[in-house]
Enzyme design. Structure first.
Site, mmCIF file in Angstrom:
data_model
loop_
_atom_site.group_PDB
_atom_site.id
_atom_site.type_symbol
_atom_site.label_atom_id
_atom_site.label_comp_id
_atom_site.label_asym_id
_atom_site.label_seq_id
_atom_site.Cartn_x
_atom_site.Cartn_y
_atom_site.Cartn_z
ATOM 1 N N CYS A 159 -14.786 -43.968 -5.970
ATOM 2 C CA CYS A 159 -14.783 -42.515 -6.165
ATOM 3 C C CYS A 159 -13.560 -41.852 -5.523
ATOM 4 O O CYS A 159 -13.098 -40.817 -6.016
ATOM 5 C CB CYS A 159 -16.043 -41.885 -5.567
ATOM 6 N N GLU B 149 -16.848 -43.504 5.770
ATOM 7 C CA GLU B 149 -16.141 -43.633 4.467
ATOM 8 C C GLU B 149 -14.845 -42.825 4.528
ATOM 9 O O GLU B 149 -14.559 -42.008 3.656
ATOM 10 C CB GLU B 149 -17.041 -43.155 3.334
ATOM 11 N N GLY C 138 -21.073 -28.924 2.250
ATOM 12 C CA GLY C 138 -20.658 -30.041 3.104
ATOM 13 C C GLY C 138 -19.888 -31.091 2.339
ATOM 14 O O GLY C 138 -19.089 -31.824 2.903
ATOM 15 N N HIS C 139 -20.160 -31.198 1.050
ATOM 16 C CA HIS C 139 -19.413 -32.121 0.191
ATOM 17 C C HIS C 139 -18.759 -31.306 -0.918
ATOM 18 O O HIS C 139 -19.426 -30.866 -1.836
ATOM 19 C CB HIS C 139 -20.352 -33.176 -0.405
ATOM 20 N N GLU D 28 -13.092 -46.510 -1.529
ATOM 21 C CA GLU D 28 -14.199 -46.280 -2.460
ATOM 22 C C GLU D 28 -13.660 -45.949 -3.851
ATOM 23 O O GLU D 28 -12.682 -45.194 -3.981
ATOM 24 C CB GLU D 28 -15.065 -45.118 -1.937
ATOM 25 N N HIS E 63 -14.123 -37.871 5.625
ATOM 26 C CA HIS E 63 -14.677 -38.558 4.453
ATOM 27 C C HIS E 63 -13.691 -38.422 3.287
ATOM 28 O O HIS E 63 -13.352 -37.322 2.860
ATOM 29 C CB HIS E 63 -16.022 -37.905 4.125
ATOM 30 N N CYS F 60 -22.926 -43.349 -6.720
ATOM 31 C CA CYS F 60 -21.930 -42.350 -7.117
ATOM 32 C C CYS F 60 -20.823 -42.957 -7.962
ATOM 33 O O CYS F 60 -20.305 -42.324 -8.882
ATOM 34 C CB CYS F 60 -21.324 -41.683 -5.885
ATOM 35 N N CYS F 61 -20.442 -44.214 -7.662
ATOM 36 C CA CYS F 61 -19.249 -44.768 -8.309
ATOM 37 C C CYS F 61 -19.452 -45.139 -9.783
ATOM 38 O O CYS F 61 -18.598 -44.785 -10.608
ATOM 39 C CB CYS F 61 -18.741 -45.968 -7.526
ATOM 40 N N HIS G 210 -26.238 -31.589 -0.225
ATOM 41 C CA HIS G 210 -25.613 -31.786 -1.549
ATOM 42 C C HIS G 210 -26.140 -30.903 -2.675
ATOM 43 O O HIS G 210 -25.950 -31.227 -3.854
ATOM 44 C CB HIS G 210 -25.756 -33.254 -1.990
HETATM 45 ZN ZN LIG Z 1 -18.577 -43.493 -5.066
#
Ligand SMILES: [Zn+2]
Length: 634
Positions: free
Chosen positions: A319, A301, A187-188, A317, A249, A385-386, A138
């Protein structure tokens, strides 16, 4: 998160600058006030308590103790900063600005001389280990959130401190990655959309080029994935331009598509838009929950198969709903197609808004459409994260309300607000238009728009008629000028406007029953209640005593009645439906029995439905969105 298409060559519509849409009352103004008063303060405290700020202090050579939390802890700080910065554009609160300045100073202190910042790597690793685990560590994701925060802060306050930090880091990354250099991709996804925005803010072409480089870097099957997902977990199984299914994801997929849409808005490359349209079709026609939530599976996820949309064990999620809104907003800006505004609205009022409690300090990471009880919102998460993502989305809401172009103003979402738009050619003379919008939406469908200021040229006011609305009427200065069945498009009025002109839009808001595609196995034979943009749910505590939500069904031809409840859940319209509750006593603890047995008896009950976003604000009782029809009980 804040998009500016003011200069984007391939945008159908231009966004309004930060601070030019001010929410003045009603539903979203209240959410924004709670976000400011409660959530942003709460977020700052939690970033302190959870170690995020101390991690940056450690990276700066100060602080005490050890690094805490997952590798992406810095991104929560950046998202909070972005939220607080965007809110400063709404209301320049000196106390909040002092917190923002303090956190920016901390980030600047943590930045290394070559521009690099990542507290996890600075505290835990050696400099030569940077960029060695792009799949899972990340670094580029965190950088993207820093860039977004920096752009928001610069736009909202005019201050450059964080933007300078971001550009320094972007230069560092540009020195490492690119053709003939490091060939990796994150990767994200996240940095793609952030680099495009940094390009928009600074005019630095290399940031846009780097965003496209990272987009081009996917689909080489190099990423290790997660569990049995393999490279598809990271959307690395197929090149972006060839992709036709949303997979892996969900947040990764949706941040990626938002970034690809940003790249399209600047480059106009048709192959990117073709892929986006295929992916959007797959997402919304096969893999979207009714709430505008995405991600059918907890494992990874992730998106599931087409039509795999369980109500109870879905992920959805918060997000992912936010990322989907970001994607839909960009698609709307690129194409002007109201389907994207409709889909954005579905997530906004449902799968996104369910992610935060009414009091603004408890959060859902996962947003199921059915609970058998026992689900409550925590005040923060180890993987948080959310919560700050919710904060930045609510602070930004004005941005999603309206756009402009050379011909006029387009209103996409309805809320009491003041809208200031410069109408006309982007580069030359423009005329200032100021609109005052007043409405009790989403509770009522009437929207009143008063022209407060206008230039001397004629222009067009375009108002979205939501796809769910079957009957709409439009009034000008008290005279009806259009009315009838709606086709889910924009109603347009072109004229020489005068200050004081009043346009009124009336959207029919009758409660309605919604069915799912027969292939959605998990909810076959069930219907959901909707009213306007809101999805409804049954909560255990609103039902008659002794009624178990596992036993209820809708009566045949159930009548639906909308009732305003001032004192319930901060003021909501409930929907009362004719239903039945099965008497399962004659099953005598048998789990299965011959199908030829007599039909289970059922007694009539009134079912009380509340807006889905407001669930789990009283107790942690059972909840369901999809309600079996009568045949489901036999
Ligand atoms: Zn999140």
């Amino acid at each position: 998160m804040y998009v500016s298409t003011a200069k984007s060559l391939h945008a159908r519509w231009r966004t309004l600058p930060v601070g030019k849409v001010t929410l003045t009352g009603g539903f979203w103004r209240e959410k924004q006030a709670i976000n400011r008063r409660v959530s942003l303060r709460h977020g700052y405290r939690m970033l302190g308590q959870s170690g995020n700020l101390n991690n940056l202090r450690l990276a700066a050579g100060a602080g005490e103790g050890a690094y805490r939390g997952p590798v992406f802890m810095d991104s929560d700080v950046y998202k909070w900063l972005e939220a607080a910065s965007l809110d400063l554009a709404n209301d320049r609160d000196p106390e909040l600005e002092a917190l923002v300045d303090e956190v920016i100073a901390l980030i600047a202190a943590a930045q290394q001389p070559d521009g690099y910042i990542n507290s996890y790597y600075q505290v835990h690793k050696q400099p030569e280990e940077r960029w060695t685990n792009l799949d899972h560590d990340h670094e580029l994701y965190c950088a993207g959130h820093l860039f977004e925060a920096a752009v928001a802060h610069h736009r909202a306050t005019g201050k450059r401190e964080l933007l300078d930090v971001a550009c320094h880091f972007a230069g560092c990354i540009d020195g490492v990655f690119g053709p003939g250099k490091h060939d990796g991709a994150p990767g994200h996804p996240e940095i793609e959309l952030a680099l495009v925005e940094l390009y928009r803010e600074t005019g630095e072409q290399r940031y846009l080029d780097l965003a496209v480089f990272f987009i081009d870097g996917r689909g080489k099957g190099r990423m290790r994935g997660y569990g049995r997902w393999g490279a598809a977990y990271h959307q690395d199984h197929v090149p972006v331009r060839q992709a036709s299914e949303v997979v892996g994801h969900a947040v990764r997929q949706l941040y990626l598509t938002a970034g690809v849409a940003d790249a399209y808005l600047e480059t106009g490359e048709q192959a990117l838009m073709d892929a986006l349209e295929r992916l959007w079709h797959d997402a919304t026609a096969r893999k979207m929950h009714l709430t505008g939530g995405y991600g059918a599976r907890h494992e990874g996820e992730a998106f599931g198969h087409a039509y795999e949309l369980p109500s109870d064990e879905c992920y959805c999620e918060t997000c992912a709903a936010i990322a989907a809104m970001m994607w839909n907003w960009r698609m709307l800006l690129a194409t002007g197609d109201p389907r994207y505004a409709d889909t954005l609205e579905r997530s906004l009022y449902n799968g996104f808004l369910s992610g935060v409690s009414l009091d603004g300090q408890r959060y859902f990471y996962v947003n199921p459409l059915q609970s058998r009880g026992g689900i409550a919102r925590p005040e923060w998460y180890g993987c948080a994260c959310c919560p700050p993502n919710v904060m930045r989305q609510i602070a930004l809401l004005g941005n999603y309300m309206a756009t402009t172009d050379e011909t006029g103003v387009q209103v996409h979402q309805y809320a009491s607000a003041t809208i200031e738009a410069a109408v006309g050619d982007a580069e030359t003379a423009r005329s200032l238009v100021v609109l005052q919008m007043e409405t009790r939406y989403p509770w009522e469908g009437r929207v009143k728009i008063t022209v407060a200021e206008t230039g001397a040229e004629p222009w067009t006011l375009a108002l979205r008629i939501p796809g769910w609305c079957k009957y709409a009427s439009l009034w000008l200065n008290g005279d009806i000028i259009a009315g009838g069945a709606s086709d889910g498009t924009y109603a347009s009025l072109t004229r020489m406007w005068q200050p004081g002109d009043v346009v009124e839009l009336d959207l029919a808001l009758s409660p309605r029953l919604t069915a799912a595609h027969p292939r959605v196995d998990a909810i076959r034979g069930s219907l959901a209640i909707e009213r306007g943009p809101l999805v409804y749910c049954l909560e255990e505590e609103d039902q008659q005593p002794g009624v178990d939500l596992l036993d209820v069904c809708l009566a045949p031809n159930a009548e639906l009645e909308a009732v305003w409840q001032e004192d319930l859940l901060g003021g909501v319209v409930t929907v009362v439906a004719d239903g039945q509750a099965a008497d399962v006593g004659d099953w005598e603890e048998q789990l299965y029995r011959p199908a030829s047995a007599p039909e289970t008896d059922a007694r009539p009950v009134k079912l009380i439905a509340v807006p889905y976003y407001a669930w789990a604000n009283r107790t942690s009782g059972a909840m369901r969105v999809w309600i079996p029809t009568h045949s489901g009980l036999t």
